[in-house]
Design a protein around this motif. Structure first.
Motif, PDB file in Angstrom:
ATOM      1  N   ILE A 272       0.826  -1.262  -0.063  1.00  0.00           N
ATOM      2  CA  ILE A 272      -0.172   0.039   0.039  1.00  0.00           C
ATOM      3  C   ILE A 272       0.701   1.331   0.053  1.00  0.00           C
ATOM      4  CG2 ILE A 272      -0.040   0.306   2.603  1.00  0.00           C
ATOM      5  CD1 ILE A 272      -3.140   0.954   2.169  1.00  0.00           C
ATOM      6  N   ASP A 273       2.157   1.046   0.515  1.00  0.00           N
ATOM      7  CA  ASP A 273       2.769   2.238   0.465  1.00  0.00           C
ATOM      8  C   ASP A 273       3.558   2.675  -0.892  1.00  0.00           C
ATOM      9  OD1 ASP A 273       2.313   2.231   3.227  1.00  0.00           O
ATOM     10  OD2 ASP A 273       4.087   1.203   3.806  1.00  0.00           O
TER      11      ASP A 273
ATOM     12  N   VAL B 187       4.929   4.090  -4.470  1.00  0.00           N
ATOM     13  CA  VAL B 187       4.454   5.132  -5.000  1.00  0.00           C
ATOM     14  C   VAL B 187       5.392   5.129  -6.499  1.00  0.00           C
ATOM     15  CG1 VAL B 187       4.712   7.717  -5.060  1.00  0.00           C
ATOM     16  CG2 VAL B 187       4.015   6.420  -2.883  1.00  0.00           C
TER      17      VAL B 187
ATOM     18  N   TYR C 185      -4.546   6.812  -8.689  1.00  0.00           N
ATOM     19  CA  TYR C 185      -5.073   5.856  -7.800  1.00  0.00           C
ATOM     20  C   TYR C 185      -6.548   5.180  -8.121  1.00  0.00           C
ATOM     21  CZ  TYR C 185      -1.878   8.126  -4.551  1.00  0.00           C
ATOM     22  OH  TYR C 185      -0.883   8.464  -3.893  1.00  0.00           O
TER      23      TYR C 185
ATOM     24  N   SER D  59      -6.353  11.351  -6.502  1.00  0.00           N
ATOM     25  CA  SER D  59      -5.969  10.937  -5.341  1.00  0.00           C
ATOM     26  C   SER D  59      -7.238   9.724  -4.996  1.00  0.00           C
ATOM     27  CB  SER D  59      -6.234  11.917  -4.189  1.00  0.00           C
ATOM     28  OG  SER D  59      -7.807  12.229  -4.010  1.00  0.00           O
ATOM     29  N   TRP D  60      -6.818   8.860  -4.011  1.00  0.00           N
ATOM     30  CA  TRP D  60      -7.716   7.822  -3.897  1.00  0.00           C
ATOM     31  C   TRP D  60      -9.007   8.125  -3.384  1.00  0.00           C
ATOM     32  CZ3 TRP D  60      -9.735   5.065   0.576  1.00  0.00           C
ATOM     33  CH2 TRP D  60     -10.059   3.523   0.380  1.00  0.00           C
ATOM     34  N   TRP D  61      -8.934   9.730  -2.349  1.00  0.00           N
ATOM     35  CA  TRP D  61     -10.113   9.787  -1.901  1.00  0.00           C
ATOM     36  C   TRP D  61     -10.948  10.426  -2.858  1.00  0.00           C
ATOM     37  CZ3 TRP D  61     -12.569   8.792   2.283  1.00  0.00           C
ATOM     38  CH2 TRP D  61     -13.729   9.747   2.540  1.00  0.00           C
TER      39      TRP D  61
ATOM     40  N   THR E 133     -14.675   9.128  -3.413  1.00  0.00           N
ATOM     41  CA  THR E 133     -15.841  10.285  -3.379  1.00  0.00           C
ATOM     42  C   THR E 133     -16.553  10.010  -4.476  1.00  0.00           C
ATOM     43  OG1 THR E 133     -14.544  11.747  -2.125  1.00  0.00           O
ATOM     44  CG2 THR E 133     -16.506  12.547  -3.389  1.00  0.00           C
TER      45      THR E 133
ATOM     46  N   PRO F 160      -5.609  -3.606   3.526  1.00  0.00           N
ATOM     47  CA  PRO F 160      -6.538  -3.902   2.576  1.00  0.00           C
ATOM     48  C   PRO F 160      -5.898  -4.276   1.110  1.00  0.00           C
ATOM     49  CG  PRO F 160      -7.204  -1.993   3.657  1.00  0.00           C
ATOM     50  CD  PRO F 160      -5.804  -2.129   4.114  1.00  0.00           C
TER      51      PRO F 160
ATOM     52  N   LYS G 171      -2.193   2.888  -8.692  1.00  0.00           N
ATOM     53  CA  LYS G 171      -2.243   2.086  -7.586  1.00  0.00           C
ATOM     54  C   LYS G 171      -3.748   1.814  -7.201  1.00  0.00           C
ATOM     55  CE  LYS G 171      -0.916   3.276  -3.269  1.00  0.00           C
ATOM     56  NZ  LYS G 171      -0.019   3.549  -2.608  1.00  0.00           N
TER      57      LYS G 171
ATOM     58  N   LEU H 100      -6.523   0.287  -4.895  1.00  0.00           N
ATOM     59  CA  LEU H 100      -6.715   0.030  -3.427  1.00  0.00           C
ATOM     60  C   LEU H 100      -8.021  -0.167  -3.061  1.00  0.00           C
ATOM     61  CD1 LEU H 100      -5.719  -0.024  -0.234  1.00  0.00           C
ATOM     62  CD2 LEU H 100      -6.004   2.418  -0.028  1.00  0.00           C
ATOM     63  N   TRP H 101      -8.362  -1.309  -2.551  1.00  0.00           N
ATOM     64  CA  TRP H 101      -9.716  -1.617  -1.920  1.00  0.00           C
ATOM     65  C   TRP H 101      -9.977  -1.142  -0.492  1.00  0.00           C
ATOM     66  CZ3 TRP H 101     -11.088  -7.605  -2.447  1.00  0.00           C
ATOM     67  CH2 TRP H 101     -10.845  -8.060  -3.714  1.00  0.00           C
ATOM     68  N   THR H 102     -11.233  -0.771  -0.461  1.00  0.00           N
ATOM     69  CA  THR H 102     -11.716  -0.481   0.882  1.00  0.00           C
ATOM     70  C   THR H 102     -11.928  -1.826   1.617  1.00  0.00           C
ATOM     71  OG1 THR H 102     -14.225  -0.813   0.328  1.00  0.00           O
ATOM     72  CG2 THR H 102     -13.110   1.401   0.182  1.00  0.00           C
ATOM     73  N   ARG H 103     -11.858  -1.392   3.194  1.00  0.00           N
ATOM     74  CA  ARG H 103     -12.174  -2.722   4.044  1.00  0.00           C
ATOM     75  C   ARG H 103     -13.597  -3.422   3.721  1.00  0.00           C
ATOM     76  NH1 ARG H 103      -9.634  -6.011   5.987  1.00  0.00           N
ATOM     77  NH2 ARG H 103      -8.217  -4.486   6.469  1.00  0.00           N
TER      78      ARG H 103
END
Lengths: 155, 753
Positions: free
Chosen positions: B218-219, B221, B227, B281-283, B287, B358, B432, B434-437
């Motif tokens: 997850i780290d 870059v 993302y 960005s992942w956020w 969103t 995750p 990258k 990335l899944w959510t929980r």
């Protein structure tokens, strides 16, 4: 929105949507990868940082609440990786996968700052919000006691 | 559950090479052959080295050793290099461990699964270290012009009987010209001379972990990286009919949004249908995802539910079993003449792996080549699956193995790697995923639920004489779904004269897979609990009843041919079978009784001890749990005693203890409150508020000890888990008189008067 706060003593300004959680500001805008994402809903504690000295789940703190906040992350826990907790964690070989340990250390350091000689019950209360999926809890507890002892001896 | 390196294959054709490193060091590479790759090896141009090698020695004395397998918290990043370093005869403090790239030609099997890393690598890693040492000795002897027999080594130095010394780092140039020895015949240390194996060596990444350095998948870059999220149908295998991707693309920070068709027919552990959203960005991606509006074709699994499975199981249990797995003696006749009989219907639910990091993967597609950074337990199948799903050649893939924030078997499935790889090939930027929980809990490869309808009988002497298990599981025809099988040799098969193992299955559209001690993690609960019921019926002490049972080995019955297509016991080796050594099982049961003070401690009402043992992954574990149940039913696990036998060596004792404590507490976590519930073909649970993991308050002391036995050491990631759950349930029975026949405990009223 633009928001300015301090991270590990250094002023930082970011331009993000006002609902952006601090976790993602740290990880993806400030490239501080030590603070971890585990659940996103404040259940696991992997994202724990200090805000004005209080252990806080960074996934639950929006950018809009951060103006002038004083934030400390795992990268700022000590200048040299020699915080008594960091030393104790290494001495007792706490980690398995290690993913949760930054959050554990931040919760533990907030505990020791307030309660230098915690009991097991104090530890249970302070640390119950931090999940370790590998269940290294026995060593986490022992390492907090060990760090408390080291800090006491050094004082 | 994983590809294993069969040691017998190692001797077919393997060799060892040495070369100089630019700047004056030396590199040792072992090419350990595989059957599949045998011809590729021969074509390898002589003297040309892959970038990876097991050992590099630098002029400054640093010894770099590659850890070839994925580190998921099991400590393999210490364990494998420790074996090499000991035979190489260097000091551990001079060793720098480096994670190996996925490179089967150099490293062969690189999986993390089945607790196989120790048994399959013990001898090869010793040989790699010993061969390098032998070459350094030859180099020194050549330099001094003395016989090799006059040379010895210690702490990275070759020493002549005259007292002359040369450091390994001073021998780099000379060793590079030495002919490599045959790995098969290279002289190994006498175990009594081990200096690193058997000593506690702390995790090599500990300092990076406690200082928050980037380390995990997850780290990762990359410059210009975007993302991504991947939104799949909540019903397993459902497909996108339409989605508002144009609206999503217009949202802040979003660079790409597109529908992914997925493979047809649906392959649950490969690329499924869904919507990919990629942004700055992942956020922002998350969103935008909230505004996603998808029409799904939910497909056939939408009719499945946990309640439906339960009803079907009850129905199947009342019918003759669909097939027989094993039939020894005459169960029915023996039951009629048995002095005492018992029946018990046992159930364990679906559960999720939920590693704390995750699922994620970073990927970059450039000039037809795909580079991947992934926290995977099985890069080998990942590489194969990515190539198959994307129509690429494996030679165009590079896979970097990231440290995993937990594995537990979840990352044996590479679905997230395939998704990231696919997305990367559709966009110009590195990405990258990335899944959510919630993605993780709702799209797992679950530990399958299972039902065991037991009946059994003891004779007048209290001996177990009849045993039947009608196992109701998932599958079709003669096939079980992944990890939902029962072995023909599952204990107590082979120790009861009249024994029937019968199976009925129902179809399942929910993905399942291996989870820490697969099969065993549910089966041991059922079997070791029902054995306790029979001990009670026999009027015997639970420890003594087990010892008596283990002393009652039956003559081997005629082998039952497995039905066509039926999977075997897999790599876990659960239960009995030809590898099961009853004497080793007895020794751990006896030892745990001794350690726990079994039968010697007077416990108050509401407090009880329970015992269980299980053999899996070549390891023998017996465990005793002491638990206290308050009158209102509140359960407190007081203590666990673990005794294991995994052979002649505990390679890294401080990690071994941590693994056993973790396995015991992991089992307790599952028992306390974990259950995945399926409704309308989807997972109802969402996050840790509905799928509880163990917390510090719930943890209890776990005392770990080992019984040493002859034979090479075996793995430790899994086998300490299975016995803890039945030991806990048996303790609850001792404390309250309440027999626990289903998981989790949170669904039981444990109150007593």
């Amino acid at each position: 929105m633009t928001v300015t706060f301090k991270v590990n003593g250094t002023p930082k300004t970011v331009d993000v949507a006002d609902d952006t959680p601090l976790l993602w500001i740290l990880r993806d805008h400030l490239e501080l990868k030590g603070t971890k994402f585990g659940c996103g809903v404040g259940q696991c504690g992997a994202c724990t940082v200090h805000i004005n000295g209080v252990a806080t789940r960074s996934c639950q703190r929006k950018a809009s609440t951060l103006a002038n906040a004083d934030i400390k992350t795992i990268e700022g826990l000590s200048p040299d990786g020699e915080h008594p907790l960091q030393r104790a964690w290494e001495e007792l070989d706490v980690p398995q996968c290690g993913y949760c340990q930054a959050g554990q250390l931040m919760s533990a350091s907030a505990l020791l700052a307030k309660t230098p000689k915690p009991t097991d019950a104090d530890i249970d209360i302070a640390m119950n919000g931090n999940i370790c999926r590998c269940t290294t809890y026995l060593r986490i507890r022992a390492a907090i006691h060990r760090a408390s002892q080291m800090a006491g001896a050094g004082a | 559950m994983t590809t294993s390196l069969n040691p017998s294959r190692l001797n077919r054709r393997n060799f060892f090479k040495v070369s100089s490193i630019v700047g004056g060091g030396i590199m040792f590479a072992a090419y350990i052959d595989t059957l599949d790759a045998a011809t590729a090896w021969a074509a390898e141009p002589a003297g040309e080295f892959a970038p990876n090698a097991f050992i590099k020695i630098f002029p400054d004395g640093v010894v770099q050793i590659v850890a070839k397998n994925p580190e998921i918290g099991q400590g393999v990043k210490n364990m494998l290099p420790m074996i090499i370093a000991d035979e190489l005869d260097v000091e551990w403090k001079s060793v720098k461990v480096e994670q190996g790239l996925f490179d089967m030609r150099n490293f062969q099997a690189q999986g993390a699964g089945g607790s196989t890393a120790t048994p399959t690598n013990w001898m090869p890693m010793r040989q790699v270290g010993a061969a390098a040492r032998a070459m350094l000795v030859t180099a020194a002897a050549n330099t001094w012009k003395v016989p090799e027999t006059e040379c010895s080594t210690s702490a990275g130095v070759v020493i002549h009987t005259s007292g002359k010394k040369l450091k390994y780092s001073e021998l780099c140039a000379a060793a590079a010209t030495v002919t490599a020895p045959d790995l098969k015949t290279v002289k190994l240390k006498d175990p009594k001379d081990f200096k690193i194996i058997g000593t506690s060596q702390h995790g090599v990444d500990n300092h990076l972990i406690v200082t928050g350095k980037p380390l995990y998948g997850i780290d990762m870059v990359l410059p210009g990286m975007l993302y991504a999220c991947f939104h799949k149908c909540p019903v397993f295998g459902g497909k996108v009919v339409s989605a508002n991707v144009d609206e999503i693309k217009a949202m802040p920070g979003i660079k790409h949004a597109f529908v992914v068709d997925g493979l047809t027919p649906v392959v649950l552990n490969s690329l499924l249908s869904g919507v990919a959203i990629v942004g700055d960005s992942w956020w922002q991606v998350q969103t935008a995802r909230k505004k996603l509006n998808v029409t799904w074709d939910e497909g056939p699994t939408a009719t499945q539910s946990s309640a439906g499975f339960e009803a079907k199981s009850v129905e199947l249990s009342k019918q003759p079993a669909q097939r027989s797995l094993r039939k020894d003696g005459d169960f029915d006749a023996t039951m009629k003449s048995a002095a005492k009989t018992a029946e018990g219907a046992y159930f364990y639910p679906f559960i999720s792996h939920a590693p704390l990091e995750p699922q994620n993967t970073t990927a970059q597609f450039k000039d037809g080549k795909l580079e991947i950074w992934s926290p995977t337990q099985q890069p080998q199948s990942g590489s194969r699956q990515v190539a198959a799903a994307l129509g690429m050649q494996e030679s165009d893939l590079t896979i970097h193995i990231s440290r995993s924030g937990g594995g537990f078997g979840r990352r044996l499935s590479n679905d997230y790697m395939i998704e990231a790889a696919y997305i990367a090939t559709k966009i110009p930027q590195p990405v990258k995923l990335l899944w959510t929980r919630e993605d993780d809990i709702q799209h797992d490869f679950y530990r399958p639920a299972g039902w065991h309808y037991f009946s059994g009988g003891v004779d007048a002497a209290g001996k177990l004489v009849a045993w039947r298990d009608h196992f109701v599981s998932f599958g079709e025809g003669n096939n079980f779904v992944a990890s939902a099988n029962l072995s023909q040799t599952e204990f107590p098969a082979g120790f009861v004269p009249n024994l029937s193992l019968d199976v009925s299955v129902m179809p399942l559209g929910v993905p399942t897979g291996a989870m820490r001690a697969p099969g065993s993690n549910g089966i041991a609960f059922a079997i070791q609990s029902f054995i306790d019921e029979l001990a009670l019926a026999a009027g015997k002490d639970p420890v003594q009843f087990r010892l008596d049972l283990l002393a009652n080995a039956q003559p081997a019955p005629a082998p039952v041919a497995p039905p066509a297509g039926a999977p075997g016991a897999g790599g876990r080796g659960g239960g009995g079978g030809p590898r099961f050594d009853a004497a080793r099982a007895r020794s751990v049961v006896e030892a745990v009784a001794e350690k726990s003070g079994w039968g010697k401690t007077k416990l108050p009402k509401g407090t009880g001890m329970g015992v269980a043992f299980h053999f899996s992954h070549q390891g023998y574990f017996a465990e005793v749990v002491q638990a206290t149940v308050a009158k209102d039913g509140a359960l407190k696990v007081d203590k666990v005693w673990v005794v294991g036998d995994i052979g002649s060596q505990i390679i890294n004792p401080i990690h071994a203890e941590n693994q056993c404590q973790g396995a015991a507490l992991d089992g307790i976590a599952a028992a306390l409150g974990q259950e995945i519930t399926i409704e309308n073909g989807r997972t109802k649970n969402t996050n840790f508020n509905t799928f509880p993991l163990l917390r510090i308050k719930q943890s209890c002391p776990v005392e770990v000890s080992f019984v040493k036995s002859a034979g090479d050491p075996t793995g430790l990631g899994e086998p300490a888990l299975p016995p803890v759950i039945p030991a806990l349930c048996n303790a609850i029975f001792a404390a309250t008189g309440k027999r626990i026949r289903s998981m989790p405990l949170s669904k039981h009223d444990l109150s007593w008067t």
